[in-house]
Design a protein around this motif. Sequence first.
Motif: not given
Lengths: 307, 174, 558
Positions: A37-41, A197-198, A205, A272, A275-280
Amino acid sequence: MWYDLLTSVFRGLVNTVLLLALAPLCEGIVRKLTARIQSRQGPPIRQAYYDILKLLGKEDIEVGESPVFQRLAAALGLASVLCIAWLIPMGVGIPFSGGDVILLVYLLALGAVVGVLAGIASGTTYSMLGVSREVMMLITLEPLLIIALLVAAVNGGSMRLEPVFSGVVFGDVTFSYAGLIMLLMVLAAFQAYVKRVPFDIAEAETEIMEGALMEYSGPKLALFKYAQMCRLVVYSGVFVALFVPWGNELMFPLGWLLFWLKVAVLVVLVTVLAASHARYRIDQAVRYFLVMVAVSFGALVLAALGY
Amino acid sequence: MSLAAKIKEVLICLRAGRVTLPYPFEPATVPKAFRGRPIFDVERCVGCAGCANNCPAREILVEDVCQEVRILKYLGRRCTYCGRCADLCPENAITMSNEFETATDEISDVGQTLELFMGTCQRCGRCFTSPTPLEELKLKGYRIDDLMNERWVFRSKPFLNEEKTVDDIDIELD
Amino acid sequence: MFILHLLNRLQERFGDGISRVDMTSDERLYLYVKPAVLRNVCVFLFDTMSARYAVGIGADDTPYSGKYQVAHNFAFDGKNLFCSVITYVDGTAPEVDSISDRIPAANWSEREFYDLVGVRAAGHPFPKRLILPDGWPDGEHPLRKDVPWNHVPENFHSGREYEFERLPEGCVAVPFGPFHPTLDEPAHFRLYVEGERIAGCEYRGFMAHRGIEKLAESVLTYNEIPMMAERICGICGCVHNVAYAQAVEEAAALSPTKRAEYIRTIMLEVERLHSHLLWVGLACHIAGFDTLFMQSFRIREPVMRIAEKITGNRKTYALCVIGGVRWNLDEDACTGLRRVIDNLEDEWRGVVAAVSKDKNIQRRTRDVGVASPGLVKRMGLLGPVARASGICIDARRDHPYAAYDEVEFDVIVRESCDVWARILVRALEVFESIRIIRQCLSKMPDGPIAAEITDELPSARTGISSVEAPRGEAHHFVITGEDNKPRRWRVRAPTYQNLQGIPYMIKDQTLSDMTLTLGSIDPCFSCTDRVETIDIRSCSHRVYSGRELESLVRRKDK
């Protein structure tokens, strides 16, 4: 009699071993999927196994207020999760049929309490901050799952696990709306149960540097990490057993495969969302959960009235 | 919750696909203009010390060991690869290569020492014609850096004599 | 004209107090005042004329005039004017009146010139050590000219610790830094926390002190300093590189070639692009949103690549020399750059459209880290922080340099004062940068990329240069000197001012918001810390072999 006992021990052991063997795999899937999702390997799927092995092989450093309790917390964390594996059907029926809803709730709560113990035992400022957040989460989260189990118990008229885990949450004879409400509630709070997360607020961290786990390293950290990975599987297991148990009674490999497939779907969902949220923030999260607890109480009343 | 925004975000992510490279398993390429580790060509160097006089990191040292021999030592320890030496070299003896994987256990691997045979004229340092007065360092005669301790001393002497220790500079080593 | 009007006002108020006035151009005013009226002139400029405080400078002028020099720089942003109030003090214990009680933005500057030059600001409200390490002996001031650049103080008290203020009642001290996942560089905040609420904090920073200013004054020469100036910051290095070159050019009355000015503008905007994208990524990482962090780094990558193609390095462009630039933009590079910004614009538009509707991020960032317009004014906050609080300042428009007076762009302003507004300001500034680069590429004239310099630079001239860095205005002050090197070079990075506002912004917030607020000013501690500590004992160079290390460790064991 002896035969029953042997089967239940056998099933329990199978569940435990499977849990231990497959939990890092799930973690690996989480990491790989997140990376994609983050375009990484991303790391290889087996990386989580290596991580555990690496940590287990490291020097055991004793820092913090009370090393004995720290060691206890590390062991207890994994142990409590493994015990739950004896109480839920993971494709081959419930191993230990003597248990009831109350025992399950105890064990689930123990997992969270261990986090608090771990933080207090290390006793640094940041771990205490983690503890206070952990406690706030614990207080607001636990009632949700308890109510969901109670709704099933009310609908099924029994506290024993076998009837509770037979889909009775959606009603025994007639359809129960309470079950549907609880499904939504538990699903909405699921990220918090598996500490992602969230709602990974107690570990955040970038804020409090892993909170309660800050002072842990080496084998102790390995146990915590392992417990954390197992937690994802076990909570998924509880969710599957409670809300989507159908297909468990199928012939051996089919029912078993179906269970793990359902768990995998949940794992993907969790990934998913994470990966698509910011922490509250903790106060935002607590407010969110309190609303859900209120709704759940409503659902419990509904169930008691027979809806 | 703002579901549409979330879906858009996920779509942006998925459309991009995987972009990270399999480096270090496959080498990474750098453009032609890349400024990597400077390489000194001993054949072309005339020993004018223009590079040494203008190295911002003071990583190029010069010591005249006798009338005819000048040692030019590039240390490469804290070189920032700014490329000023290559800019100023009147003979194009310095090229900025495209080496960037210079991590090493042995610091001398990245350095280079040139032993230059000097004619009489060059050692006065005047063969370096600076592009602007800003590069001028008015260095004449013999230049003495502390090669032993790899320190830039920046002194020049009109005559080369026997004693070439740098006793007035207290070099601190723990 | 404003500058004459200002002079008249000053003349009628202070009369004899002003001993000399230099007007090097319509944009620069150097007021030489007597020490007795320094404070009143500054307060008059700040309060009555509502100038913005830029920086305070201390310099050791004893080899030339036998005195110490103190300057306070003010900016009149609407009027394109910098005014420097300069005074000379002498004696063994030089002193000027402190202005920090009336102009809080001067707090650090005044502490800094005591630490480094030894000019005390009498009556300073918080006269604690700011820059020098805790163990540095009192009374030794490294920026004085009689201190050699490699000076190691004899009586360094390695055991001495910084004394923090007393803990407020009912609070716990939470140490934040020097090492914390949110901080990319060392700085220490001692937070006073009640539960999760922050009741106050004390800052102790300047741990990444590298002695660049002292090196510049003692060892390096004019054209070597740009390469060092660039290393003040790992993200906005080119800003310092350009700002230094411009300050020297102004002092020496040189002008760079037209093409060089355009190339500087382009590279500054390229740098802003990558810096803003990087910041959006880091802010998301702090908020736990790693996916957007990765995506903005992915979008940023082509910008780094094209910079590498043009200048030879992804980040350290080594762009300027006095009078021009080192790298030319050929046809190939221009086409490449055009393609990169076109793609970037498309992609970023999509991201901004999605993120600006994202309630999840807004919930974390709205009403967080509020900096009221009053605070911005009082503390001299800069850049996106000021612009997110409705204060429309931008050095590119207010004090145009390089080719900024020949391009059109909008200054993005938001009014809500919080972290969310800062995100929006930065996200939208990316489009303005793209606009500027496009205009520059089409307007760029041909010609040489560096001016011919035929004479040595004159000494004892002063130059001020202001460059809008991605985080705010970077301010450089240069006094030229002899031997091909400046006498004094003072760098004020934007974070130097913005960080002073942090204690006010995080007060009464929760700990989770603190990291986000700190992140929202895009802090750059290495920029702030730059300056001039000298290699203290630990910095002296020594490579140990494995065996030596082993024997060292053994010795400690015994």
